[in-house]
Design an enzyme around this catalytic site. Structure first.
Site, PDB file in Angstrom:
ATOM      1  N   TRP A   1       0.045  -9.675   3.813  1.00 56.81           N
ATOM      2  CA  TRP A   1      -0.484  -9.083   2.564  1.00 56.81           C
ATOM      3  C   TRP A   1       0.154  -9.792   1.361  1.00 56.81           C
ATOM      4  O   TRP A   1      -0.530 -10.093   0.405  1.00 56.81           O
ATOM      5  CB  TRP A   1      -0.146  -7.583   2.503  1.00 56.81           C
ATOM      6  CG  TRP A   1      -1.189  -6.661   3.015  1.00 56.81           C
ATOM      7  CD1 TRP A   1      -1.892  -5.742   2.285  1.00 56.81           C
ATOM      8  CD2 TRP A   1      -1.669  -6.533   4.364  1.00 56.81           C
ATOM      9  NE1 TRP A   1      -2.774  -5.059   3.096  1.00 56.81           N
ATOM     10  CE2 TRP A   1      -2.649  -5.523   4.373  1.00 56.81           C
ATOM     11  CE3 TRP A   1      -1.363  -7.160   5.562  1.00 56.81           C
ATOM     12  CZ2 TRP A   1      -3.325  -5.149   5.524  1.00 56.81           C
ATOM     13  CZ3 TRP A   1      -2.023  -6.789   6.714  1.00 56.81           C
ATOM     14  CH2 TRP A   1      -3.004  -5.790   6.685  1.00 56.81           C
TER      15      TRP A   1
ATOM     16  N   ARG B   1     -14.767   4.751   2.463  1.00 60.54           N
ATOM     17  CA  ARG B   1     -15.652   3.777   1.825  1.00 60.54           C
ATOM     18  C   ARG B   1     -16.436   3.092   2.912  1.00 60.54           C
ATOM     19  O   ARG B   1     -15.951   3.007   4.035  1.00 60.54           O
ATOM     20  CB  ARG B   1     -14.851   2.766   0.991  1.00 60.54           C
ATOM     21  CG  ARG B   1     -13.950   1.847   1.817  1.00 60.54           C
ATOM     22  CD  ARG B   1     -13.324   0.766   0.995  1.00 60.54           C
ATOM     23  NE  ARG B   1     -12.132   1.185   0.267  1.00 60.54           N
ATOM     24  CZ  ARG B   1     -10.902   1.149   0.784  1.00 60.54           C
ATOM     25  NH1 ARG B   1     -10.722   0.740   2.029  1.00 60.54           N
ATOM     26  NH2 ARG B   1      -9.875   1.522   0.083  1.00 60.54           N
TER      27      ARG B   1
ATOM     28  N   GLU C   1     -10.618  -4.540   9.618  1.00 56.51           N
ATOM     29  CA  GLU C   1      -9.986  -3.335   9.060  1.00 56.51           C
ATOM     30  C   GLU C   1     -11.080  -2.323   8.804  1.00 56.51           C
ATOM     31  O   GLU C   1     -12.115  -2.649   8.220  1.00 56.51           O
ATOM     32  CB  GLU C   1      -9.201  -3.652   7.776  1.00 56.51           C
ATOM     33  CG  GLU C   1      -8.382  -2.452   7.297  1.00 56.51           C
ATOM     34  CD  GLU C   1      -7.620  -2.711   5.994  1.00 56.51           C
ATOM     35  OE1 GLU C   1      -6.882  -3.710   5.918  1.00 56.51           O
ATOM     36  OE2 GLU C   1      -7.775  -1.898   5.067  1.00 56.51           O
TER      37      GLU C   1
ATOM     38  N   THR D   1       0.834  -1.216   0.000  1.00 55.19           N
ATOM     39  CA  THR D   1       0.000   0.000   0.000  1.00 55.19           C
ATOM     40  C   THR D   1       0.859   1.253   0.000  1.00 55.19           C
ATOM     41  O   THR D   1       0.867   2.000  -0.969  1.00 55.19           O
ATOM     42  CB  THR D   1      -1.016   0.085   1.136  1.00 55.19           C
ATOM     43  OG1 THR D   1      -2.017  -0.901   0.945  1.00 55.19           O
ATOM     44  CG2 THR D   1      -1.737   1.442   1.169  1.00 55.19           C
TER      45      THR D   1
ATOM     46  N   ASN E   1      -4.562 -11.100   3.358  1.00 53.17           N
ATOM     47  CA  ASN E   1      -5.372  -9.896   3.326  1.00 53.17           C
ATOM     48  C   ASN E   1      -6.126  -9.684   2.017  1.00 53.17           C
ATOM     49  O   ASN E   1      -5.523  -9.515   0.954  1.00 53.17           O
ATOM     50  CB  ASN E   1      -4.504  -8.659   3.577  1.00 53.17           C
ATOM     51  CG  ASN E   1      -5.354  -7.400   3.663  1.00 53.17           C
ATOM     52  OD1 ASN E   1      -6.202  -7.294   4.542  1.00 53.17           O
ATOM     53  ND2 ASN E   1      -5.155  -6.472   2.741  1.00 53.17           N
ATOM     54  N   GLU E   2      -7.431  -9.676   2.120  1.00 52.57           N
ATOM     55  CA  GLU E   2      -8.317  -9.313   1.009  1.00 52.57           C
ATOM     56  C   GLU E   2      -8.048 -10.116  -0.262  1.00 52.57           C
ATOM     57  O   GLU E   2      -8.390  -9.672  -1.359  1.00 52.57           O
ATOM     58  CB  GLU E   2      -8.253  -7.806   0.729  1.00 52.57           C
ATOM     59  CG  GLU E   2      -8.787  -7.009   1.893  1.00 52.57           C
ATOM     60  CD  GLU E   2      -8.730  -5.507   1.685  1.00 52.57           C
ATOM     61  OE1 GLU E   2      -8.244  -5.062   0.642  1.00 52.57           O
ATOM     62  OE2 GLU E   2      -9.171  -4.785   2.586  1.00 52.57           O
TER      63      GLU E   2
HETATM   64  C1  147 Z   1      -7.279  -2.006   2.113  1.00 52.05           C
HETATM   65  C2  147 Z   1      -5.942  -2.643   2.480  1.00 52.05           C
HETATM   66  O1  147 Z   1      -6.120  -3.815   3.229  1.00 52.05           O
HETATM   67  C3  147 Z   1      -5.007  -1.730   3.214  1.00 52.05           C
HETATM   68  O2  147 Z   1      -3.700  -2.271   3.203  1.00 52.05           O
HETATM   69  C4  147 Z   1      -5.024  -0.360   2.599  1.00 52.05           C
HETATM   70  O3  147 Z   1      -4.573  -0.454   1.264  1.00 52.05           O
HETATM   71  C5  147 Z   1      -6.417   0.165   2.633  1.00 52.05           C
HETATM   72  C6  147 Z   1      -6.517   1.569   2.103  1.00 52.05           C
HETATM   73  O4  147 Z   1      -7.818   2.041   2.255  1.00 52.05           O
HETATM   74  O5  147 Z   1      -7.256  -0.644   1.851  1.00 52.05           O
HETATM   75  O6  147 Z   1      -7.660  -2.591   0.904  1.00 52.05           O
HETATM   76  C7  147 Z   1      -8.882  -2.324   0.331  1.00 52.05           C
HETATM   77  C8  147 Z   1      -8.901  -2.029  -0.998  1.00 52.05           C
HETATM   78  C9  147 Z   1     -10.115  -1.826  -1.628  1.00 52.05           C
HETATM   79  C10 147 Z   1     -11.289  -1.918  -0.923  1.00 52.05           C
HETATM   80  C11 147 Z   1     -11.248  -2.207   0.420  1.00 52.05           C
HETATM   81  C12 147 Z   1     -10.036  -2.399   1.044  1.00 52.05           C
HETATM   82  N1  147 Z   1     -12.523  -1.689  -1.569  1.00 52.05           N
HETATM   83  O7  147 Z   1     -12.516  -1.313  -2.755  1.00 52.05           O
HETATM   84  O8  147 Z   1     -13.572  -1.852  -0.964  1.00 52.05           O
END
Ligand code: 147
Length: 682
Positions: free
Chosen positions: A122, A383, A252, A79, A175-176
């Site tokens: 991540w 968001r 998160e 990030t 993560n995600e």
């Molecule tokens: C999150 C990540 O987990 C963090 O490392 C950091 O990048 C954060 C920044 O806001 O965002 O990742 C996401 C990226 C996209 C979405 C949600 C979390 N999304 O589009 O809903």
């Protein structure tokens, strides 16, 4: 007039523990990483560094965080930069001195031994997907060799315990990214047989519905997990998540610029994640905005500290919003009272907008009520989009039943954020006169853009500390020979963006260079965000003209080095995942050079230039490089000789200001650096 009448009518709520605890409270946390969000904090001078750590972690001082979640470094951009893996390759002894997460976890535990620790990757070093013990036959998927990945994560937990004395309370999956049921089951078994039965697994660090569906239909998967964690859940968990019966966390949250509006977002979701979604923990991304302006998510931290050269720190609105809950609750002792409106409840929505939660210690009867009434326009998060709603001042009467009814008065703390209305003033986390409980009731006037804590606990305090030094530009004459850099650390003021650049202990056969900085990562990592070349940045987004010199040693027959200037994004403060524009000059062992316009090696107009030195650089010899950029023109020297063809080149494509950078053109180049000098104008 009917609205005015409604506003004037007192509203009525219950704080009634007769239904028992609704959900155990698991805490409010901060997330360091995902990625490299704390990188500049270790270089802070004292006393500012200790003040910052106190504001984050010390009980009865500031945010008094109850959970510290950290990235398990994966050597890749995640990030705002890349964090170091404890195992860059499969054969070296794991190294638990790298990076800054160990430092943070220990500083947090030293201040609050009760703080819970949560680790999550991540990115992964590529080798977890390769044939065992090798860097070949790699699949690029961290789940293809689940035992190898589980061993890698378990070794991180073991290092935490054996090297640093830290118990890791929680681990997540990836993560995600897609989670993998059988990997989580393998990880559970591996932790158990290594003796880490108390390390609990949370999934999937993304969304509730998909993981809840799997938990409800697959008992083996359910047995591996302790809880569900979703990101940015919009205060909702949903029926499938409820049906699991597991703890539900916003693992998160926030990612919102940390002014009073960001604090409004945080205050709102801290309460409403429970009130609307029965979530029992919320973790703020990120812990501290200790990364450069001009990387990905400027100032999305609980507070800001991105200037180790000045010691400046600030933007504490979210710290005080957090304190309203954390200073008056204890994880393990406190539970939420149920959501609702009637008897047997203690949490809910307010009639004229906002919410309240009651957290009670059923052992002692101590309890804490946290109220927020954030207006819609002063509390959106980054968001998801926030629906329209309105809030108005209300006079609320709370009727106490059960243990709460035994008190005669409650301590009161208040925050109010002002947004320019005449006569309105911001006041953060200030203690007010106690509120009397009369006939089992108390009454409070609740105003928009305000938070209140009513509590039986006398302990809260607003930390006092010397004011921050003023912000200052990056030093115009910066030099570093790395001699004071601890092996395994990133050098002061550098921010690795992809790959990892670590200080190396002195090489006895090269006494003249002592400690050097070296690119450490052998193979392209299993990435999370950007997929660009190894590079690390220094300075600031605002450096204009720069003269940048460094000693460089190439270490492989196909080795390389890249020097960069003016890294950044044109006309933006934000640059996605380290994909910067810039003027980047790369050299190989034979002495060929080329100019590219981005950290991904992408050509940007005008046409990229290239050429060759009169003689090779060779492997193992040190050479002094210098890159000057003045106005729109760049020139390069090697060993004080002008590089043929690389004099006065037009680099207007790189923009008018930006970071200086070092790198390599690919992973597996363990290029060494020493004696950096960066002269700049801003
Ligand atoms: C999150 C990540 O987990 C963090 O490392 C950091 O990048 C954060 C920044 O806001 O965002 O990742 C996401 C990226 C996209 C979405 C949600 C979390 N999304 O589009 O809903």
């Amino acid at each position: 007039t009917s609205a005015a009448a409604a506003a004037a009518a007192p509203s009525a709520y219950h704080i009634d523990d007769s239904a028992g605890p609704a959900r155990p409270f698991h805490g409010i946390g901060g997330l360091s990483g995902g990625g490299a969000t704390s990188v500049l904090l270790p270089s802070y001078p004292e006393p500012q560094r200790s003040t910052i750590l106190d504001l984050l972690f010390k009980p009865n001082y500031g945010a008094a965080l109850q959970i510290l979640k950290v990235e398990i470094g994966g050597d890749a951009q995640s990030t705002d930069g890349a964090e170091s893996s404890h195992m860059h390759d499969p054969w070296a002894t794991p190294d638990f001195t790298r990076g800054y997460e160990w430092f943070l976890m220990k500083e947090a535990k030293a201040r609050n031994p009760e703080i819970k620790l949560y680790g999550l990757p991540w990115a992964f070093p590529q080798w977890v997907s390769c044939a065992p013990g090798t860097l070949h036959d790699c699949t690029g998927n961290a789940y293809d060799r689940p035992q190898q990945t589980a061993d890698y994560i378990t070794s991180w937990v073991r290092g935490a315990k054996e090297v640093h004395g830290l118990d890791i309370d929680y681990l997540g999956c990836w993560n995600e990214r897609a989670y993998n049921k059988s990997y989580m089951e393998v990880l559970r078994r591996t932790l158990d047989s290594a003796g880490y039965r108390n390390t609990k697994l949370i999934a999937n660090d993304n969304d509730f519905p998909s993981v809840a569906k799997d938990v409800n239909s697959d008992p083996a998967f359910a047995a591996a997990l302790w809880g569900l964690g979703a990101h940015y859940p919009n205060m909702v968990s949903g029926p499938d998540a409820e049906k699991t019966g597991m703890p539900l966390w916003a693992s998160e949250e926030d990612s919102t610029y940390n002014n009073a509006v960001g604090a409004g977002c945080w205050a709102r979701v801290l309460n409403q994640n429970f009130v609307r979604g029965n979530m029992s923990a919320s973790i703020n991304w990120n812990l501290i905005a200790a990364y450069q302006k001009g990387t990905n998510w400027w100032r999305a931290g609980l507070m800001t500290a991105f200037q180790p050269w000045s010691g400046a720190f600030g933007s504490l609105a979210m710290i005080w919003a957090t304190a309203h809950t954390t200073q008056f609750t204890r994880v393990g002792n406190f539970s939420y009272l149920a959501n609702g409106t009637g008897p047997g409840t203690g949490s809910g929505l307010l009639a004229l907008g906002g919410s309240y939660v009651t957290l009670q210690d059923f052992g002692t009867g101590e309890f804490t009520v946290v109220i927020e009434k954030m207006s819609r326009d002063h509390s959106p998060c980054c968001r998801p989009a926030l629906a329209d709603f309105s809030v108005a001042t209300e006079t609320a009467t709370f009727t106490l039943t059960g243990a709460p009814a035994k008190v005669a008065s409650l301590y009161l703390w208040r925050t109010h954020w002002a947004f320019g209305a005449p006569g309105d003033a911001t006041s953060e986390f200030e203690q007010q006169p106690a509120v009397s409980v009369v006939g089992g009731k108390f009454t409070l006037t609740i105003e928009p853009d305000s938070m209140y804590t009513l509590t039986t606990l006398p302990g809260g305090a607003k930390g006092a500390f010397p004011a921050s030094p003023p912000v200052a530009p990056f030093p115009t004459a910066f030099t570093d020979d790395f001699e004071s850099c601890a092996p395994g650390s990133e050098a002061m003021f550098w921010s690795d963006q992809n790959g990892i650049f670590e200080c190396q202990p002195p090489n006895p056969s090269d006494p003249a260079h002592g400690v050097v900085m070296r690119q450490m990562v052998p193979l392209v990592p299993i990435a999370w965000g950007g997929d660009n070349r190894p590079h690390t940045i220094i300075g600031s987004r605002d450096l204009v003209d720069t003269s940048f010199s460094v000693d460089v040693r190439l270490t492989e027959p196909n080795g390389s080095v890249t020097l960069g200037a003016r890294l950044g994004c044109p006309a933006a403060t934000k640059c996605a995942y380290g994909d910067y524009y810039g003027a980047l000059f790369s050299f190989d062992v034979a002495g060929h050079w080329n100019l590219t316009g981005s950290t991904a090696g992408v050509q940007r107009s005008p046409a990229q230039a290239s050429g060759a030195l009169g003689s090779p650089l060779g492997v193992g010899a040190w050479h002094r490089f210098r890159l000057d950029v003045n106005g729109t023109r760049a020139s390069v020297w090697v060993d004080n000789m002008p590089v043929p063809g690389a004099q006065g080149l037009n680099v207007a494509f790189a923009g008018s200001s930006g970071f200086a950078a070092l790198g390599t053109v690919q992973f597996g180049h363990f290029t060494e650096f020493d004696n950096v000098a960066l002269y700049s104008t801003a």
